[in-house]
Scaffold this motif. Structure first.
Motif, short mmCIF file in Angstrom:
data_model
loop_
_atom_site.label_atom_id
_atom_site.label_comp_id
_atom_site.label_asym_id
_atom_site.label_seq_id
_atom_site.Cartn_x
_atom_site.Cartn_y
_atom_site.Cartn_z
N THR A 10 0.87 -1.18 0.00
CA THR A 10 0.00 0.00 0.00
C THR A 10 0.90 1.22 0.00
OG1 THR A 10 -1.61 -1.22 1.30
CG2 THR A 10 -1.90 1.16 1.21
N TYR A 11 0.73 2.10 -0.99
CA TYR A 11 1.55 3.31 -1.04
C TYR A 11 0.97 4.36 -0.09
CZ TYR A 11 4.19 1.72 -5.12
OH TYR A 11 5.02 1.03 -5.96
N PRO A 12 1.81 5.31 0.33
CA PRO A 12 1.29 6.42 1.14
C PRO A 12 0.10 7.04 0.40
CG PRO A 12 3.68 6.58 0.92
CD PRO A 12 3.25 5.44 0.03
N GLY A 14 -2.78 5.47 0.62
CA GLY A 14 -3.75 4.39 0.70
C GLY A 14 -3.99 3.61 -0.58
N ILE A 15 -3.18 3.87 -1.64
CA ILE A 15 -3.36 3.11 -2.89
C ILE A 15 -2.80 1.70 -2.71
CG2 ILE A 15 -2.72 2.93 -5.33
CD1 ILE A 15 -2.37 6.09 -5.10
N VAL A 16 -3.68 0.70 -2.89
CA VAL A 16 -3.25 -0.69 -2.77
C VAL A 16 -2.72 -1.15 -4.13
CG1 VAL A 16 -3.95 -3.05 -2.22
CG2 VAL A 16 -4.95 -1.12 -0.97
N ALA A 17 -1.38 -1.28 -4.24
CA ALA A 17 -0.78 -1.64 -5.52
C ALA A 17 -0.67 -3.16 -5.66
CB ALA A 17 0.60 -1.01 -5.66
N LEU A 18 -0.46 -3.88 -4.55
CA LEU A 18 -0.45 -5.34 -4.56
C LEU A 18 -1.23 -5.84 -3.37
CD1 LEU A 18 3.30 -6.15 -5.46
CD2 LEU A 18 1.31 -6.31 -6.98
N GLY A 35 -0.88 -7.56 -17.15
CA GLY A 35 -2.00 -6.90 -16.48
C GLY A 35 -2.13 -5.50 -17.06
N HIS A 36 -3.29 -4.90 -16.88
CA HIS A 36 -3.52 -3.55 -17.38
C HIS A 36 -2.57 -2.57 -16.70
CE1 HIS A 36 -7.00 -4.48 -19.73
NE2 HIS A 36 -7.65 -5.00 -18.70
N SER A 37 -2.44 -1.40 -17.29
CA SER A 37 -1.69 -0.33 -16.66
C SER A 37 -2.28 -0.07 -15.27
CB SER A 37 -1.81 0.92 -17.55
OG SER A 37 -1.12 1.95 -16.96
N GLY A 38 -1.40 0.04 -14.27
CA GLY A 38 -1.87 0.26 -12.90
C GLY A 38 -2.17 -1.01 -12.14
N ALA A 39 -1.98 -2.18 -12.77
CA ALA A 39 -2.31 -3.46 -12.12
C ALA A 39 -1.31 -3.84 -11.03
CB ALA A 39 -2.39 -4.57 -13.16
N GLY A 40 -0.11 -3.24 -11.07
CA GLY A 40 0.88 -3.52 -10.03
C GLY A 40 2.17 -4.17 -10.52
N LYS A 41 2.36 -4.25 -11.84
CA LYS A 41 3.54 -4.92 -12.40
C LYS A 41 4.84 -4.24 -11.96
CE LYS A 41 2.18 -4.27 -16.68
NZ LYS A 41 0.95 -3.51 -16.37
N SER A 42 4.91 -2.92 -12.12
CA SER A 42 6.15 -2.21 -11.76
C SER A 42 6.42 -2.33 -10.27
CB SER A 42 6.07 -0.72 -12.11
OG SER A 42 5.76 -0.57 -13.45
N THR A 43 5.37 -2.26 -9.48
CA THR A 43 5.54 -2.39 -8.03
C THR A 43 6.16 -3.74 -7.70
OG1 THR A 43 3.70 -0.89 -7.61
CG2 THR A 43 4.32 -2.38 -5.82
N LEU A 44 5.66 -4.78 -8.35
CA LEU A 44 6.20 -6.12 -8.11
C LEU A 44 7.70 -6.18 -8.45
CD1 LEU A 44 4.17 -9.28 -8.81
CD2 LEU A 44 6.52 -9.22 -9.56
N MET A 51 13.66 -1.46 -4.48
CA MET A 51 13.37 -0.04 -4.64
C MET A 51 12.13 0.34 -3.84
SD MET A 51 14.40 -0.06 -8.57
CE MET A 51 13.71 1.47 -9.16
N GLU A 52 11.36 -0.66 -3.46
CA GLU A 52 10.24 -0.46 -2.53
C GLU A 52 10.24 -1.62 -1.55
OE1 GLU A 52 8.17 2.00 -2.22
OE2 GLU A 52 8.33 3.07 -4.13
N LYS A 53 9.58 -1.40 -0.42
CA LYS A 53 9.43 -2.47 0.57
C LYS A 53 7.96 -2.89 0.63
CE LYS A 53 12.97 -0.98 3.83
NZ LYS A 53 13.20 -0.57 5.23
P1 ADP Z 1 1.73 -1.14 -13.52
O1 ADP Z 1 3.22 -1.27 -13.58
O2 ADP Z 1 1.03 -2.46 -13.71
O3 ADP Z 1 1.20 -0.09 -14.44
P2 ADP Z 1 2.17 0.07 -10.90
O4 ADP Z 1 2.84 -0.92 -10.01
O5 ADP Z 1 3.01 1.14 -11.52
O6 ADP Z 1 1.34 -0.71 -12.02
O7 ADP Z 1 1.01 0.80 -10.08
C1 ADP Z 1 0.06 0.13 -9.27
C2 ADP Z 1 -0.78 1.18 -8.53
O8 ADP Z 1 0.04 1.83 -7.57
C3 ADP Z 1 -1.33 2.27 -9.43
O9 ADP Z 1 -2.61 2.63 -8.92
C4 ADP Z 1 -0.35 3.39 -9.26
O10 ADP Z 1 -0.95 4.63 -9.49
C5 ADP Z 1 0.08 3.24 -7.82
N1 ADP Z 1 1.46 3.70 -7.56
C6 ADP Z 1 2.58 3.26 -8.18
N2 ADP Z 1 3.68 3.86 -7.67
C7 ADP Z 1 3.24 4.71 -6.70
C8 ADP Z 1 3.88 5.60 -5.80
N3 ADP Z 1 5.21 5.75 -5.78
N4 ADP Z 1 3.11 6.30 -4.94
C9 ADP Z 1 1.77 6.14 -4.94
N5 ADP Z 1 1.10 5.32 -5.76
C10 ADP Z 1 1.81 4.60 -6.63
#
Ligand code: ADP
Ligand code: ADP
Length: 227
Positions: A10-12, A14-18, A35-44, A51-53
């Motif tokens: 959960t990012y600051p 409250g966005i639940v990314a995973l 997954g669609h854009s915003g699905a959480g791929k980059s976060t994973l 780069m994130e915890k």
């Molecule tokens: P994807 O790579 O699949 O497009 P992301 O992992 O980039 O997905 O994003 C997942 C969700 O987390 C999205 O809703 C995005 O807006 C949010 N998000 C990503 N990075 C941050 C961040 N640094 N701070 C807050 N929200 C973020």
């Protein structure tokens, strides 16, 4: 090689990314992540490269529990992962050789060792004849191959690719995937994040599908839900 156990992020704000993500990828396995854009791929991918915890759950990479890694140990853990990006992040004012040598220079290898390993890496991506070129003298596909040589020159057991074929046509995309397969054949675990559903459908690899942070499928690709 890679293990996610009940991982949430959960990012600051409250966005639940995973949300409670579980999977593992063994040595010598190759899989897509989609997954669609915003699905959480980059976060994973960011959780794997420290780069994130995670907010909850645990991530293991090469047998290391990332929650136990100190700030000083981060570079060491990252060396176990080769990262490839869509825009390949090459240094345009350095030759192909120097770009690929970079991780070895950072590691403190000798000149002799660097020469040997860079030559070997460039041979593997079929660019042995381009080592003195600058990146802007190369085609898009060749530049991406330089990025692959750089990611793999210090022989990491894991390769992570973030939209590696994003700027390439279907034929070049397949060539890049073939290269990944060659590394995969010698035991490298490969995870490829991509939107390229055509590529995924053609290749029939295991595919991890994220939707709004949840892993909705792990196996042969069944399409993105909600389209
Ligand atoms: P994807 O790579 O699949 O497009 P992301 O992992 O980039 O997905 O994003 C997942 C969700 O987390 C999205 O809703 C995005 O807006 C949010 N998000 C990503 N990075 C941050 C961040 N640094 N701070 C807050 N929200 C973020
Ligand atoms: P604290 O217990 O105060 O949160 P940490 O040991 O988590 O302290 O972090 C100390 C410093 O190291 C901070 O500046 C933090 O940003 C950085 N850091 C810790 N873990 C990571 C990581 N996985 N990736 C990048 N920076 C990190």
């Amino acid at each position: 090689m890679i293990r996610f156990n009940k991982v949430s992020k959960t990012y600051p704000g409250g966005i639940v990314a995973l949300n409670n993500v579980n999977f593992s990828i063994a040595a010598g396995e190759m899989a897509f992540l989609t997954g669609h854009s915003g699905a959480g791929k980059s976060t994973l991918l960011k959780l794997m490269s420290l780069m994130e915890k995670p907010s909850n759950g645990s991530v293991h990479i090469n047998g290391i529990d990332l929650s136990q890694v100190t700030y000083q140990q981060i570079p060491y853990v990252r060396r176990g992962i080769g990262m490839i990006f869509q825009n390949h992040n090459l240094l345009m004012d350095r030759t192909v050789f120097d770009n690929v040598a970079l991780p070895l220079i950072i590691e403190g290898c000798s000149h002799k060792e660097i020469k040997k390993r860079v030559d070997a890496a460039l041979d593997k991506v079929h660019l042995g004849n381009k080592l003195r070129c600058f990146p802007n003298m190369l085609s898009g596909g060749e530049q991406q191959r330089v990025g692959i040589a750089r990611a793999l020159v210090n022989k990491p057991p894991i390769l992570l690719a973030d939209e590696p074929t994003g700027n390439l046509d279907p034929k070049l995309s397949l060539e890049i995937i073939k290269l990944f397969e060659e590394f995969n054949d010698v035991g490298v675990a490969v995870l490829i994040a991509t939107h390229d559903l055509g590529l995924i459908a053609r290749l029939k690899y295991r595919t991890l599908t994220l939707k709004q942070g949840a892993m909705i499928n792990d196996g042969l690709f069944e399409g993105l839900q909600g389209e």
